[in-house]
Write an enzyme that holds these catalytic residues in place. Sequence first.
Site, PDB file in Angstrom:
ATOM      1  N   ASN A   8      48.638   0.938  58.813  1.00  0.00           N
ATOM      2  CA  ASN A   8      48.172   1.189  57.451  1.00  0.00           C
ATOM      3  C   ASN A   8      46.669   1.388  57.449  1.00  0.00           C
ATOM      4  OD1 ASN A   8      50.486   1.065  55.758  1.00  0.00           O
ATOM      5  ND2 ASN A   8      50.615  -1.132  56.236  1.00  0.00           N
ATOM      6  N   ASN A   9      46.078   1.338  58.651  1.00  0.00           N
ATOM      7  CA  ASN A   9      44.627   1.434  58.771  1.00  0.00           C
ATOM      8  C   ASN A   9      44.227   2.924  58.832  1.00  0.00           C
ATOM      9  OD1 ASN A   9      42.023   1.645  59.872  1.00  0.00           O
ATOM     10  ND2 ASN A   9      42.226  -0.318  60.953  1.00  0.00           N
ATOM     11  N   ASN A  11      41.369   4.338  59.079  1.00  0.00           N
ATOM     12  CA  ASN A  11      40.386   4.659  60.122  1.00  0.00           C
ATOM     13  C   ASN A  11      41.084   4.975  61.437  1.00  0.00           C
ATOM     14  OD1 ASN A  11      37.606   4.256  59.051  1.00  0.00           O
ATOM     15  ND2 ASN A  11      38.490   2.272  58.515  1.00  0.00           N
ATOM     16  N   LYS A  12      42.080   4.136  61.756  1.00  0.00           N
ATOM     17  CA  LYS A  12      42.810   4.338  63.009  1.00  0.00           C
ATOM     18  C   LYS A  12      43.606   5.643  62.953  1.00  0.00           C
ATOM     19  CE  LYS A  12      44.132  -0.249  64.426  1.00  0.00           C
ATOM     20  NZ  LYS A  12      45.353  -1.027  64.637  1.00  0.00           N
ATOM     21  N   ASP A  68      47.828  -2.275  69.187  1.00  0.00           N
ATOM     22  CA  ASP A  68      47.175  -3.529  68.876  1.00  0.00           C
ATOM     23  C   ASP A  68      45.914  -3.589  69.730  1.00  0.00           C
ATOM     24  OD1 ASP A  68      47.754  -5.844  67.120  1.00  0.00           O
ATOM     25  OD2 ASP A  68      47.265  -6.943  68.938  1.00  0.00           O
ATOM     26  N   PHE A 148      34.487   1.006  62.225  1.00  0.00           N
ATOM     27  CA  PHE A 148      35.020  -0.142  61.489  1.00  0.00           C
ATOM     28  C   PHE A 148      35.007  -1.372  62.391  1.00  0.00           C
ATOM     29  CE2 PHE A 148      39.311  -0.642  63.337  1.00  0.00           C
ATOM     30  CZ  PHE A 148      39.382   0.517  64.082  1.00  0.00           C
ATOM     31  N   LYS A 171      33.225   8.380  70.177  1.00  0.00           N
ATOM     32  CA  LYS A 171      33.953   7.109  70.283  1.00  0.00           C
ATOM     33  C   LYS A 171      35.345   7.355  70.873  1.00  0.00           C
ATOM     34  CE  LYS A 171      35.717   3.121  67.811  1.00  0.00           C
ATOM     35  NZ  LYS A 171      36.160   2.538  66.552  1.00  0.00           N
ATOM     36  N   ARG A 177      40.829   2.924  72.281  1.00  0.00           N
ATOM     37  CA  ARG A 177      41.997   3.528  71.632  1.00  0.00           C
ATOM     38  C   ARG A 177      42.187   4.957  72.122  1.00  0.00           C
ATOM     39  NH1 ARG A 177      40.514   2.490  67.244  1.00  0.00           N
ATOM     40  NH2 ARG A 177      41.302   0.380  67.172  1.00  0.00           N
TER      41      ARG A 177
END
Length: 190
Positions: A8-9, A11-12, A68, A148, A171, A177
Amino acid sequence: MQLVFATNNLNKLKEVQSIIPNQIQLLSLEDIGCHEDIPETKNTIEGNAIQKAEYLKERYGYDCFADDTGLEVDALNGEPGVYSARYGGEQRDANANMDKLLENLKEQPNRNAQFKTVIALCFRGKLHTFTGICKGVITTKKHGIEGFGYDPIFKADGYEKTFAEISLEEKNRIGHRGKAVKQLVEFLSI
Ligand code: IMP
């Protein structure tokens, strides 16, 4: 190919969407009508990623992946690690998390740390995991407004700027990630 990303993020979602090729259509939890909190009760980063992906697959039936991430700090024996989101309290506030970490590292010369992301993929009846690690240091103050979480206090090795001072592209290229997502993409392209 359609694949659900169990987050639900936003940004991710943005970060991951910018790496995934167009042939793979990413669906969000919103897109599949999932409005519940997916359980995350394991005590390892890998355990939580697997728990989230399997939960979604079992309940909703879609091929999917979940990630995660934790920030592991050497001088704190790997803390906050799997507890990174709520390190500063149950309100899961990024500033509270960073303040607590900076306080716990006050006058600590060893500032080495790493971000670790595990992606768990449920695909065609099988589970696969991919791990991305980014090593760096924790700064003594917050710098920058991009990104974030702990981005304003994390500098990747070889960088003069924090993750909150570099572009999303940069990034993704060097980050935890991004590295895990690249392995996922390579796996799916075979
Ligand atoms: P999650 O389990 O992937 O949501 O990550 C747990 C926590 O780690 C987040 O709430 C953030 O505080 C932190 N975190 C995860 N990814 C990043 C990142 O890319 N930069 C900074 N902090 C992050």
